[in-house]
Scaffold this active site. Structure first.
Site, PDB file in Angstrom:
ATOM      1  N   ASP A 135       3.278  -1.409 -19.372  1.00  0.00           N
ATOM      2  CA  ASP A 135       4.998  -0.889 -18.633  1.00  0.00           C
ATOM      3  C   ASP A 135       4.495  -2.317 -19.097  1.00  0.00           C
ATOM      4  O   ASP A 135       4.150  -3.466 -19.461  1.00  0.00           O
ATOM      5  CB  ASP A 135       4.468  -0.957 -17.430  1.00  0.00           C
ATOM      6  CG  ASP A 135       3.193  -1.839 -17.414  1.00  0.00           C
ATOM      7  OD1 ASP A 135       2.498  -2.612 -17.474  1.00  0.00           O
ATOM      8  OD2 ASP A 135       2.996  -1.410 -15.777  1.00  0.00           O
ATOM      9  N   GLU A 188       5.464   4.075  -9.189  1.00  0.00           N
ATOM     10  CA  GLU A 188       4.588   3.975  -7.618  1.00  0.00           C
ATOM     11  C   GLU A 188       4.634   4.794  -6.618  1.00  0.00           C
ATOM     12  O   GLU A 188       5.604   5.965  -6.980  1.00  0.00           O
ATOM     13  CB  GLU A 188       6.121   2.731  -7.493  1.00  0.00           C
ATOM     14  CG  GLU A 188       5.855   1.320  -8.179  1.00  0.00           C
ATOM     15  CD  GLU A 188       5.651   0.653  -7.460  1.00  0.00           C
ATOM     16  OE1 GLU A 188       4.120   0.476  -6.710  1.00  0.00           O
ATOM     17  OE2 GLU A 188       5.905  -0.274  -7.198  1.00  0.00           O
ATOM     18  N   ASN A 219      -1.495  -0.411  -4.143  1.00  0.00           N
ATOM     19  CA  ASN A 219      -0.856   0.882  -3.172  1.00  0.00           C
ATOM     20  C   ASN A 219      -0.996   1.605  -4.208  1.00  0.00           C
ATOM     21  O   ASN A 219      -0.845   3.059  -3.970  1.00  0.00           O
ATOM     22  CB  ASN A 219       0.509   0.522  -3.369  1.00  0.00           C
ATOM     23  CG  ASN A 219       1.416   0.291  -4.795  1.00  0.00           C
ATOM     24  OD1 ASN A 219       1.104   0.389  -5.981  1.00  0.00           O
ATOM     25  ND2 ASN A 219       2.741   0.613  -4.642  1.00  0.00           N
ATOM     26  N   HIS A 259      -0.344   1.997  -7.687  1.00  0.00           N
ATOM     27  CA  HIS A 259       0.118   2.512  -8.550  1.00  0.00           C
ATOM     28  C   HIS A 259      -0.717   2.337  -9.859  1.00  0.00           C
ATOM     29  O   HIS A 259      -1.650   1.890 -10.113  1.00  0.00           O
ATOM     30  CB  HIS A 259       1.525   1.878  -8.386  1.00  0.00           C
ATOM     31  CG  HIS A 259       1.127   0.122  -9.068  1.00  0.00           C
ATOM     32  ND1 HIS A 259       1.554  -0.631  -8.197  1.00  0.00           N
ATOM     33  CD2 HIS A 259       0.770  -0.575  -9.618  1.00  0.00           C
ATOM     34  CE1 HIS A 259       1.576  -1.801  -8.731  1.00  0.00           C
ATOM     35  NE2 HIS A 259       0.846  -1.629 -10.202  1.00  0.00           N
TER      36      HIS A 259
END
Ligand code: GLP
Length: 227
Positions: free
Chosen positions: A56, A130, A123, A125
Site C-alpha cells: 500500500d 480497513e 483494528n 486491518h
C-alpha cells in the site's frame, strides 16, 4: 521475531532466487528489514533475481515525503539490499484508478506473490484494508478509518497534512500469495492478536479472513503473545 522472520525470507530466496515478495510497512517489520540488510551486507543473502510488491501507499503523497511508504522502503530496505525490481503503488499519480488496475496487472505478470509479509493494524486491518461490511478483491483507493488515522498520526508532525486516503492491494492479491507471514508486535496488539486464535472469522476484523488461507505463519513477540 525479526530474526525468525528473516530466516523465512532467507529460505524463500535460497529455494527460489526469483521469488516475488509482498512487503509491508509500519514499525513492525523494521527489525526484519534491519536483519535482512545485515545478512545481505555479510554476503549471506542475494535478492538479485527477486522482485517485491508493497501492499500500500498513502494517497496523495510525494515520494520524497518521509512518511511515504516509498521513502520508508528505500530507507529501511531497498537502499541496503539488491532486489532486481521493487514496486510500490504510486502515491503521486493523477489517475489512481488506472494505477490500481496497472498494479494488479504487474503483480499478475510477475506470476503472483510467493511470500506475502503482513503486519496488522490495531483494528485488524491488513495493508489498508480497513474493517468494513465489504472487502475489496482488487487494488483500490480507500478511505482510512479514524482509528488508523489516529494510530498513524504519531508519524506526522504537527500541522502537517496527513493523507486520509490510500492505495492498497485487495484480498484477491493477498489470497493468491503462496505463503503468508504475519508479524505482530507490541503489547498494544495483544488484544487483536488473541482474536485471530479464536478460530472465528470476524466480519469486522479483516485479518481474521486470513484463517481461510492454506499457508499462513504468524510470528509475534512476547508482548503481543501475552494477551
Ligand atoms: C499501516 C500499514 C499496515 C501495517 C500497519 C501497522 O497502517 N498500512 O500494513 O500493518 O500500519 O503498523 P505498525 O506495525 O506500525 O503497528
Amino acid at each position: 521475531m525479526s530474526y525468525a522472520a528473516a530466516d523465512v525470507f532467507a529460505r524463500q530466496v535460497a529455494q527460489k532466487p526469483d521469488s516475488v515478495f509482498g512487503l509491508a510497512t509500519g514499525s513492525t517489520p523494521i527489525g526484519l528489514y534491519d536483519e535482512l540488510a545485515k545478512r545481505y551486507s555479510e554476503g549471506k543473502l542475494d535478492f538479485s533475481k527477486a522482485k517485491s510488491f508493497n501492499l500500500d501507499e498513502y494517497y496523495p503523497i510525494k515520494r520524497t515525503h518521509e512518511q511515504s511508504y516509498y521513502y520508508f522502503m528505500n530507507h529501511y530496505l531497498f537502499d541496503k539490499v539488491n532486489f532486481a525490481e521493487t514496486h510500490i503503488p504510486d502515491g503521486e499519480t493523477d489517475n489512481p484508478e488506472q494505477e490500481c488496475v496497472d498494479y494488479d496487472a504487474k503483480i499478475k505478470a510477475a506470476g503472483g506473490v510467493d511470500l506475502q509479509l503482513l503486519g496488522i493494524g490495531f483494528n485488524g486491518h491488513v495493508g489498508f484494508n480497513e474493517p468494513s461490511s465489504t472487502y475489496m478483491m482488487r487494488t483500490n483507493l480507500t478511505d482510512l478509518t479514524n482509528s488508523t488515522l489516529e494510530a498513524n498520526s504519531r508519524f506526522f508532525s504537527e500541522g502537517e497534512i496527513q493523507p486520509t486516503t490510500a492505495l492498497t492491494i485487495g484480498f484477491g492479491a493477498i489470497f493468491s500469495a503462496k505463503k503468508i507471514l504475519l508479524l505482530i508486535s507490541g503489547a498494544g496488539k495483544a488484544e487483536i492478536a488473541k482474536k485471530l486464535f479464536d478460530d472465528k472469522i470476524y466480519t469486522d476484523i479483516p485479518a481474521s479472513l486470513l484463517l481461510l488461507h492454506p499457508d499462513v505463519t504468524v510470528m509475534m513477540d512476547k508482548a503481543a503473545a501475552e494477551g
